[in-house]
Design an enzyme around this catalytic site. Structure first.
Site, PDB file in Angstrom:
ATOM      1  N   LYS A  13     -20.869   2.007 -23.806  1.00 56.16           N
ATOM      2  CA  LYS A  13     -21.695   2.483 -22.706  1.00 56.16           C
ATOM      3  C   LYS A  13     -22.656   1.416 -22.191  1.00 56.16           C
ATOM      4  CE  LYS A  13     -21.571   7.427 -23.788  1.00 56.16           C
ATOM      5  NZ  LYS A  13     -20.520   7.376 -24.780  1.00 56.16           N
TER       6      LYS A  13
ATOM      7  N   GLU B 166     -31.535   6.176 -22.800  1.00 57.68           N
ATOM      8  CA  GLU B 166     -31.622   6.430 -21.363  1.00 57.68           C
ATOM      9  C   GLU B 166     -32.768   7.384 -21.069  1.00 57.68           C
ATOM     10  OE1 GLU B 166     -27.995   8.144 -20.064  1.00 57.68           O
ATOM     11  OE2 GLU B 166     -26.954   6.229 -19.834  1.00 57.68           O
TER      12      GLU B 166
ATOM     13  N   HIS C  68     -24.108  19.316 -25.018  1.00 55.08           N
ATOM     14  CA  HIS C  68     -23.486  18.189 -24.321  1.00 55.08           C
ATOM     15  C   HIS C  68     -21.973  18.315 -24.185  1.00 55.08           C
ATOM     16  CE1 HIS C  68     -27.357  16.239 -24.437  1.00 55.08           C
ATOM     17  NE2 HIS C  68     -27.391  16.308 -25.750  1.00 55.08           N
TER      18      HIS C  68
ATOM     19  N   ARG D 251      -9.139   8.027 -19.052  1.00 60.53           N
ATOM     20  CA  ARG D 251      -8.074   8.945 -19.451  1.00 60.53           C
ATOM     21  C   ARG D 251      -8.085  10.135 -18.509  1.00 60.53           C
ATOM     22  NH1 ARG D 251     -11.421  12.801 -21.461  1.00 60.53           N
ATOM     23  NH2 ARG D 251     -13.208  12.151 -22.678  1.00 60.53           N
TER      24      ARG D 251
END
Length: 619
Positions: free
Chosen positions: A121, A205, A240, A302
């Site tokens: 990430k 973040e 999540h 994907r």
């Protein structure tokens, strides 16, 4: 290596509904399909559906579906020309993708270098920044010292998200709302990241207070073409993980759509992308969707679980697109040929019990019936009498509805869920029905924290209505009537029943039998109850005392936080169990002392296994 003909044979390196989904399209295209399966999946639907199937080992994923060498051996054994990884497992493993190519096979997915570029990430965010794609504020540095990470979190400002750089599917992610919780959250996140991905590295973040999860479907080919197939809204999430997805995103205006989709195409071009991919964005929904309030989160290299909603609004088969692109063909459509038609909504039907903290529910599907509606679609990997295994994700099906408008699509999906009956395995169908009816969802303003706030109320199992019980009782007791159906009403005759084991009396008239011999299911609003005649119940084993801490499901002990003889307080964490790819914390039921401790780190335990005993502190 360039190709000039369609793939002739395809091995699907996956299981469950996605394997069945791929087989369905491949068969329509005249492609021979090959399934692989573990011991637990020997009788699975994808095995039955494929033209050929090969055993690849024991039930644990690392010994079967994550064993790349076994999958390559199966491809060689069967003469497969190509491998489709589905989603999950090895789908975003660049080393496996390269091994497939090195073996002279076609990889139905992006180039390994594209997977590598977006797999971490922090690196992906830096790449996107260079490509002019907006990203959220955060810390992407190499310094992983806990004190340094805590300092960076303070600079960003709470709340923050700690995210495993190699994470995905909601794993390796923790929301931290205040500084004093950062240390424990970091340790938990790193432990889960190391266990799930072999990499404990994290980034931090800024957490958006009113976040909406908007993602864009992109597709590239080997001829330099990249298009988007518009956006999806996946904001309704629990821990999540996505629960309900829809396309297009409610409240998306043409200007914002153009901006976010253009950014997604730039992101795909930045990594020379081929095949199906998804660019995930986080949007600040506090003032509606705005182009300057949407930021890149990550790229998934994907096919996504929720791809059917995009298929429904565009009329395109994305698996066919994947197979054509992998065969060397250009994209079937160019951007100007793609448009949005109506609305689509998808719900993930899981084998889990919302009334018990969403604990996975395993076992045989004695009853499996899906509701129906115009524009409805069911993508499943199970069948009636199949087993839900404890080894894999507990998804039973994806329930999808398409309509001319959002309201119509939601209504159709609700009808399908309300008509679903699964027994004795528990499902989240009733929870999904409540989620669809939630005012914020109906208004199209859902943000990712909705279930965290209101999910407890939505998880409370409904009570069957008098009408539903009355209908079931008449089916159970022939030649009877239920007068106005009132529980415990003044009757001519009372019949005793059990509703999921709870005794009740129902007033009957007519000439029904006094002691019906059968049982029946009561189904309403997605919930299922077993209604059966009352009989004297025998002994079913010893009752576990209040101080016994038992395993709620089969799993692995990954942390033990107490020792025998230790004093504990109510709610204190005792141990952590990992099961069905999730962590579950077991806590002390009251103040007391640990008198017995059977739990051992890394041990596998079965359901109801005694893990610890707590003696209650004297008043």
């Amino acid at each position: 290596m360039a190709r000039n003909r369609m793939i002739g044979s395809l091995l699907i390196a996956n299981r469950g509904e996605i394997a069945c989904r791929i087989i369905r399209t491949a068969r329509r295209m005249g492609i021979r399909t090959i399934a692989v399966y573990s011991d637990a999946d020997a009788q699975a639907l994808h095995v039955r559906s494929a033209d050929e199937a090969v055993s690849i080992g024991p039930s644990p994923p690392r010994e079967s579906y994550l064993a790349g060498d076994k999958i390559l051996a199966a491809a060689k054994q069967t003469g497969a020309e190509a491998i489709h990884p589905g989603y999950g497992f090895l789908s975003e493993n660049a080393e496996f993708a390269q091994a497939v190519l090195d073996a002279g096979l076609v990889w139905v997915g992006p180039k390994p270098k594209s997977i590598t570029a977006t797999g971490l990430k922090d690196a992906a965010k830096k790449l996107m920044q260079d490509a002019g794609v907006p990203t959220t504020p955060g810390y992407l540095g190499e310094n992983q010292d806990p004190a340094h990470l805590a300092s960076e979190a303070g600079k960003i400002g709470y709340p923050v998200l700690i995210k495993a750089v190699a994470g995905g599917g909601g794993k390796g992610m923790r929301l931290v709302e205040k500084a004093e919780d950062f240390s424990d959250a970091l340790a938990s996140c790193q432990r889960e990241a190391a266990s799930s991905f072999g990499n404990a590295h994290v980034l931090i973040e800024k957490y958006i207070v009113s976040p909406r999860h908007i993602e864009v479907q992109v597709f590239g080919d080997s001829h330099g073409n990249v298009v988007h197939l518009f956006e999806r809204d996946c904001s309704l999430q629990r821990r999540h993980q996505k629960v309900i997805e829809e396309a297009p995103a409610p409240g998306m205006d043409p200007v914002t759509r153009a901006a976010i989709c253009a950014a997604a195409v730039r992101a795909a071009k930045a990594v020379d992308y081929e095949g199906a991919g998804t660019i995930e964005f986080i949007a600040d929904g506090s003032e509606g969707l705005r182009a300057d309030h949407i930021w890149f989160m990550e790229m998934n290299t994907r096919l996504q679980v929720e791809h059917p909603v995009t298929e429904e609004i565009t009329g395109q088969d994305l698996v066919e697109w994947q197979l054509r692109v992998a065969s060397g063909e250009p994209l079937p459509k160019q951007q100007e040929d793609l448009s949005i038609n109506g609305w689509a909504v998808e719900a993930r039907l899981y084998a889990e019990d919302p009334g018990k903290g969403f604990l996975p529910s395993t076992g045989r599907l004695d009853v499996l019936r899906f509701g129906d509606a115009p524009g409805g679609r069911i993508d499943t990997g199970v069948y009636e009498q199949a087993e839900v295994s404890p080894f894999y994700d507990p998804m039973i099906a994806k329930v999808i509805a398409h309509g001319a408008t959002r309201d119509q699509a939601i209504a159709r999906l609700g009808d399908m869920l309300e008509g679903t009956a699964v027994y004795p395995v528990k499902t989240n169908a009733a929870f999904l029905v409540k989620a669809l009816a939630h005012p914020q969802f109906r208004a199209g303003t859902v943000e990712t924290g909705l279930i965290g706030r209101d999910g407890e109320a939505m998880a409370v199992p409904p009570i069957p209505s008098e009408a539903a019980l009355g209908k079931a009782t008449i089916q159970l007791v022939p030649n009877s009537a239920v007068p106005g159906f009132r529980l415990n009403a003044a009757p001519r005759r009372r019949a005793q029943f059990l509703l999921d084991g709870e005794a009740m009396e129902i007033a009957l008239t007519g000439h029904g039998v006094d002691h019906p011999a059968e049982s029946t299911l009561v189904t309403e609003k997605g919930q299922v109850w077993l209604l059966s005649p009352w009989r004297k119940q025998g002994t079913h084993g010893a009752v576990i005392g209040d101080g016994a801490i038992v395993a709620p499901m089969p799993g692995k002990i990954i942390a033990v936080d107490v020792r025998a003889g230790q004093n504990v307080t109510k709610g204190q964490k005792l141990l952590t169990l990992e099961a069905m790819k999730m962590e579950y914390t077991l806590t002390a039921p009251f103040d007391g002392t640990v008198t017995e401790l059977q739990a051992v780190t890394d041990a596998q335990v079965q359901v109801d296994a005694l893990l610890a005993k707590i003696a209650e502190k004297a008043a």
